[in-house]
Design a protein around this motif. Structure first.
Motif, PDB file in Angstrom:
ATOM      1  N   LEU A   9      25.038  39.461  68.400  1.00 47.43           N
ATOM      2  CA  LEU A   9      24.246  39.688  67.188  1.00 47.43           C
ATOM      3  C   LEU A   9      22.931  38.915  67.168  1.00 47.43           C
ATOM      4  O   LEU A   9      22.200  38.980  66.184  1.00 47.43           O
ATOM      5  CB  LEU A   9      25.075  39.315  65.958  1.00 47.43           C
ATOM      6  N   VAL A  10      22.622  38.211  68.244  1.00 45.47           N
ATOM      7  CA  VAL A  10      21.428  37.362  68.267  1.00 45.47           C
ATOM      8  C   VAL A  10      20.158  38.147  67.967  1.00 45.47           C
ATOM      9  O   VAL A  10      19.306  37.698  67.209  1.00 45.47           O
ATOM     10  CB  VAL A  10      21.317  36.624  69.626  1.00 45.47           C
ATOM     11  N   SER A  22      25.821  42.139  58.211  1.00 43.29           N
ATOM     12  CA  SER A  22      26.627  42.175  56.999  1.00 43.29           C
ATOM     13  C   SER A  22      27.949  41.515  57.314  1.00 43.29           C
ATOM     14  O   SER A  22      28.669  41.947  58.207  1.00 43.29           O
ATOM     15  CB  SER A  22      26.850  43.620  56.558  1.00 43.29           C
ATOM     16  N   TRP A  23      28.258  40.449  56.605  1.00 45.13           N
ATOM     17  CA  TRP A  23      29.497  39.711  56.813  1.00 45.13           C
ATOM     18  C   TRP A  23      30.449  40.060  55.694  1.00 45.13           C
ATOM     19  O   TRP A  23      30.176  39.796  54.534  1.00 45.13           O
ATOM     20  CB  TRP A  23      29.219  38.219  56.807  1.00 45.13           C
ATOM     21  N   SER A  63      33.626  49.035  55.910  1.00 43.45           N
ATOM     22  CA  SER A  63      33.683  50.458  56.278  1.00 43.45           C
ATOM     23  C   SER A  63      32.724  51.276  55.415  1.00 43.45           C
ATOM     24  O   SER A  63      32.144  52.255  55.888  1.00 43.45           O
ATOM     25  CB  SER A  63      35.112  50.995  56.171  1.00 43.45           C
ATOM     26  N   LEU A  64      32.538  50.879  54.156  1.00 41.01           N
ATOM     27  CA  LEU A  64      31.562  51.564  53.293  1.00 41.01           C
ATOM     28  C   LEU A  64      30.141  51.320  53.784  1.00 41.01           C
ATOM     29  O   LEU A  64      29.328  52.255  53.855  1.00 41.01           O
ATOM     30  CB  LEU A  64      31.708  51.098  51.850  1.00 41.01           C
ATOM     31  N   ILE A  65      29.830  50.076  54.125  1.00 41.29           N
ATOM     32  CA  ILE A  65      28.493  49.751  54.645  1.00 41.29           C
ATOM     33  C   ILE A  65      28.234  50.533  55.925  1.00 41.29           C
ATOM     34  O   ILE A  65      27.146  51.069  56.136  1.00 41.29           O
ATOM     35  CB  ILE A  65      28.353  48.234  54.853  1.00 41.29           C
ATOM     36  N   LYS A  86      18.631  47.563  64.334  1.00 39.07           N
ATOM     37  CA  LYS A  86      19.890  47.155  64.963  1.00 39.07           C
ATOM     38  C   LYS A  86      20.609  46.283  63.946  1.00 39.07           C
ATOM     39  O   LYS A  86      20.123  45.223  63.573  1.00 39.07           O
ATOM     40  CB  LYS A  86      19.620  46.368  66.237  1.00 39.07           C
ATOM     41  N   VAL A  87      21.760  46.766  63.463  1.00 38.62           N
ATOM     42  CA  VAL A  87      22.471  46.095  62.382  1.00 38.62           C
ATOM     43  C   VAL A  87      23.866  45.710  62.850  1.00 38.62           C
ATOM     44  O   VAL A  87      24.559  46.503  63.495  1.00 38.62           O
ATOM     45  CB  VAL A  87      22.571  47.014  61.143  1.00 38.62           C
TER      46      VAL A  87
END
Length: 166
Positions: A150-151, A157-158, A56-58, A45-46
């Motif tokens: 997001l916990v 990824s920020w 958008s690439l990630i 879970k990302v």
């Protein structure tokens, strides 16, 4: 042996037997990472914060890898200036046929009707991996309720993004 932490894990002296092989769609990945490695991707879970150029690439890469669940967070919409950097956008997403009009109210309407970046990202992810669980969240990470989504994420990824007061 049991490892205690945010996720309880068990370590075994030998790999556990597999019930089934990896999805044939990910055959080349399984050759590199093994069936177990591909299963790890499928169970991840990302979170992706910011779906602009880098985000958008990630999003596309993780979807192609077979990650099972993505939570994408962004408040912004696609427009003519960010469209070249966002994977999978179309002129229709940016409503360029309206925003390029010389009439101000048509430009405003086009900006209001433009697609959210997270919705474009979900479309791209679903094309790459139809079985992905995808949560497209229109909002800002500084909002506590959104941050709490997001916990339990395995990774986040920020992407540098400007903060907008909610």
């Amino acid at each position: 042996m049991t490892v205690i932490g945010s996720h309880i894990g068990r370590l075994y002296p030998a790999p556990q037997p597999r019930l089934c092989a990896a999805n044939p769609m990910y055959d080349r990945h399984a050759r590199l990472f093994g069936d177990v490695g591909q299963e790890i991707f499928a169970n991840l879970k990302v979170g992706i914060i910011g779906l602009g150029g880098g985000g958008s690439l990630i999003n596309e890469w993780l979807s192609h890898l077979g990650v099972g669940h993505i939570i994408a967070i962004d408040f912004d919409r696609v427009d003519l200036t960010n469209r070249p950097r966002i994977v999978g956008t179309t002129p229709w997403d940016a409503m360029t046929w309206l925003t390029k009009q010389p009439i101000p109210w048509l430009q405003k309407l086009g900006k209001r009707l433009a697609a959210y970046k997270v919705h474009v990202a979900r479309r791209v992810a679903k094309q790459a991996n139809p079985s992905i669980r995808y949560d497209a969240v229109v909002g800002n990470i500084v909002d506590e309720a959104i941050a709490k989504l997001l916990v339990d994420a395995d990774s986040c990824s920020w992407q540098q993004t400007r903060c907008k007061a909610v």
